[in-house]
Design an enzyme around this catalytic site. Structure first.
Site, PDB file in Angstrom:
ATOM      1  N   SER A   1       0.850  -1.186   0.000  1.00 18.20           N
ATOM      2  CA  SER A   1       0.000   0.000   0.000  1.00 18.20           C
ATOM      3  C   SER A   1       0.882   1.232   0.000  1.00 18.20           C
ATOM      4  CB  SER A   1      -0.899   0.008   1.235  1.00 18.20           C
ATOM      5  OG  SER A   1      -0.117   0.318   2.375  1.00 18.20           O
ATOM      6  N   LYS A   2       0.245   2.388  -0.042  1.00 14.88           N
ATOM      7  CA  LYS A   2       0.972   3.667  -0.074  1.00 14.88           C
ATOM      8  C   LYS A   2       2.031   3.767   1.009  1.00 14.88           C
ATOM      9  CE  LYS A   2      -2.103   6.985  -2.172  1.00 14.88           C
ATOM     10  NZ  LYS A   2      -3.365   7.607  -1.820  1.00 14.88           N
ATOM     11  N   ARG A   3       1.708   3.170   2.136  1.00 15.97           N
ATOM     12  CA  ARG A   3       2.642   3.179   3.251  1.00 15.97           C
ATOM     13  C   ARG A   3       4.033   2.691   2.854  1.00 15.97           C
ATOM     14  NH1 ARG A   3       2.659  -0.338   6.937  1.00 15.97           N
ATOM     15  NH2 ARG A   3       1.100  -1.636   5.912  1.00 15.97           N
TER      16      ARG A   3
END
Ligand code: GLU
Length: 467
Positions: A242-244
């Site tokens: 994910s973006k994380r």
């Protein structure tokens, strides 16, 4: 004839996982001389945007995945209505008038009875009759698929092997909403049939949808395509990517200076293998790609490995191409590349040392404008005892023919006259002219920066030497 498709929903950027699915479908179709279709599943009116459609098209183009289409589901609403009508006529579907409140209440009661929430089939024609349900005046129904009650759904997944689900686990899903827009499971089947898909390859987050889809194929009397569900991509920490975890949008890699061939190679290898090969061309991918070697377990995204691959591809890349790619980054850094050193020569000198085009541009800045050395570098390298040698060198550089060989000669003769060792002179010279302590060989660097700039920068920096 093999036909595969990539069917993204335009609700965000084209992410790494989607791009990998697209790549696998593309490579498989190419390998077998088949067709690869791009279908935009834009039926989620709330979340679909033109910008994401564009991001998908941009990403496909950048990765050079050519396709048939794009087809847009919102342009095919008549067709879904037509097939829903066919299912209604054959008794495989029925209108359902249950309101949201009724459905919420139904699920709440199921939860209280510790049952799995599911549609209870109340608008199945025989139940509606038994319960004396009457369509409310003026209400638009949804259309539900009448899922078989008994038996199993089974398919031999190209990646996961045989998967079997009991029909008892599946309820009657909505296929057409009241506004005439199909749900995912219905639109996808109608399209995969109409577009003559032979292989449906997608992420394994869709495994649970496949038995529902297979039942719709059966109800329509259509042959099944082969299905393959590719494991998700995880971040280094084992969580779903994910973006994380950093960049997940494909075009972000373009913006960060990655080469598409590096990303293609990396994505191909992320969850699929061909022996020990780590670095291979897209031609090899097409030659080798198969489903047997897709890994059954999720792959972990490794940014360092991607950078390493990018570095390898940059080293091999054509200098003129790299120059074109580097230019916008340099302009962003306030450099005008129209004059001064030819950018293709600059990148040729620097490309061994960088892992992205962005780094290449950062490394090239001092060829186009002076960089002020840090006070620390000045303190380290500007010693009063080399100042006379540097002043001598400057006079010489003003007179020689401007070529790498002659610059080298000038440096050597100053070294000899002043009885200095190379680094003693070359280090301050480097810092004065480039603002940095590490550069390619000093003669090549000076040659490209050009005489006028070299002399001007030396004059300015000589003033910063201690007395
Ligand atoms: N629109 C679906 C998605 O983006 C497509 C899944 C499929 O390939 O069937 O997840």
């Amino acid at each position: 004839m093999i036909r595969t498709r990539f069917a993204p929903s335009p609700t965000g950027y084209l992410h790494i996982g989607g791009a990998r699915t697209a790549l696998y479908c593309w490579a498989f179709a190419k390998r077998h001389g088949g067709a690869f279709v791009l279908r935009v599943e834009d039926t989620d009116r709330e979340r679909s945007t033109d910008a994401s459609v564009q991001a998908i098209l941009d990403g496909m183009q950048w990765l050079d995945l050519d396709y048939e289409g794009p087809y847009f589901q919102m342009k095919r609403l008549d067709r879904y209505r037509e097939i829903a009508d066919e299912l209604l006529r054959n008794g495989h579907a029925y209108p359902c008038y249950a309101t949201k409140e009724e459905l919420d209440a139904m699920r709440e009661q199921q939860r209280q009875r510790n049952e799995k929430p599911r549609y209870d089939g109340r608008w199945r024609p025989e139940n509606a009759q038994r319960l004396s349900l009457k369509p409310p005046a003026g209400a638009q129904p949804v259309i539900r698929f009448r899922n078989p009650d008994a038996g199993d759904v089974s398919w031999n997944d190209l990646v996961k092997g045989t998967i079997t689900i009991a029909n008892g686990e599946l309820d009657d899903l909505v296929i057409l909403r009241a506004d005439g827009i199909p749900t995912y499971n219905f639109g996808v089947v109608v399209d995969d049939i109409d577009m003559e898909m032979t292989h449906v390859i997608r992420g394994d987050d869709h495994v649970n949808n496949t038995p529902r889809q297979i039942n719709i194929y059966h109800a329509l009397g259509k042959p099944l395509p082969l299905f393959g569900h590719v494991p998700m991509i995880l971040g280094q920490d084992g969580e779903r990517l994910s973006k994380r975890h950093g960049a997940v949008g494909v075009m972000q890699y373009f913006e960060e200076g990655f080469l598409p061939e590096a990303l293609v190679n990396y994505l191909a290898r992320l969850g699929w293998s061909h022996g020990d090969n780590e670095k291979f061309s897209r031609e090899k991918l097409v030659e080798w790609f198969d489903f047997e070697h897709i890994s059954g377990s999720p792959a972990r995204f490794d940014p360092d490995k991607l950078r390493w691959l990018n570095q390898q591809y940059i080293k091999e890349a054509d200098n003129d191409r790299l120059a074109i790619l580097t230019q916008p980054f340099l302009e962003r850094d306030g450099c005008s590349t129209g004059q001064g050193a030819p950018l293709a020569s600059v990148v040729a000198l620097l490309k061994e040392r960088v892992s992205t085009v962005e780094e290449l541009a950062d490394a090239a800045v001092y060829f186009y404008r002076p960089l002020e050395p840090s006070a620390e570098l000045q303190r380290q390298h500007y010693a009063s005892d080399v100042k006379p040698a540097l002043t001598d060198l400057q006079s010489r550089l003003a007179e020689i023919e401007w070529s790498r060989a002659k610059i080298n000669e000038a440096v050597k003769s100053v070294l000899a006259e002043h009885k200095l060792k190379m680094p003693k002179l070359a280090m301050p010279l480097r810092v004065m002219v480039t603002g940095e302590a590490q550069t390619p060989s000093i003669d090549a660097t000076l040659e490209l920066i050009g005489r006028e700039q070299v002399l001007a920068r030396m004059t300015k920096q000589l003033q910063a030497f201690p007395m």
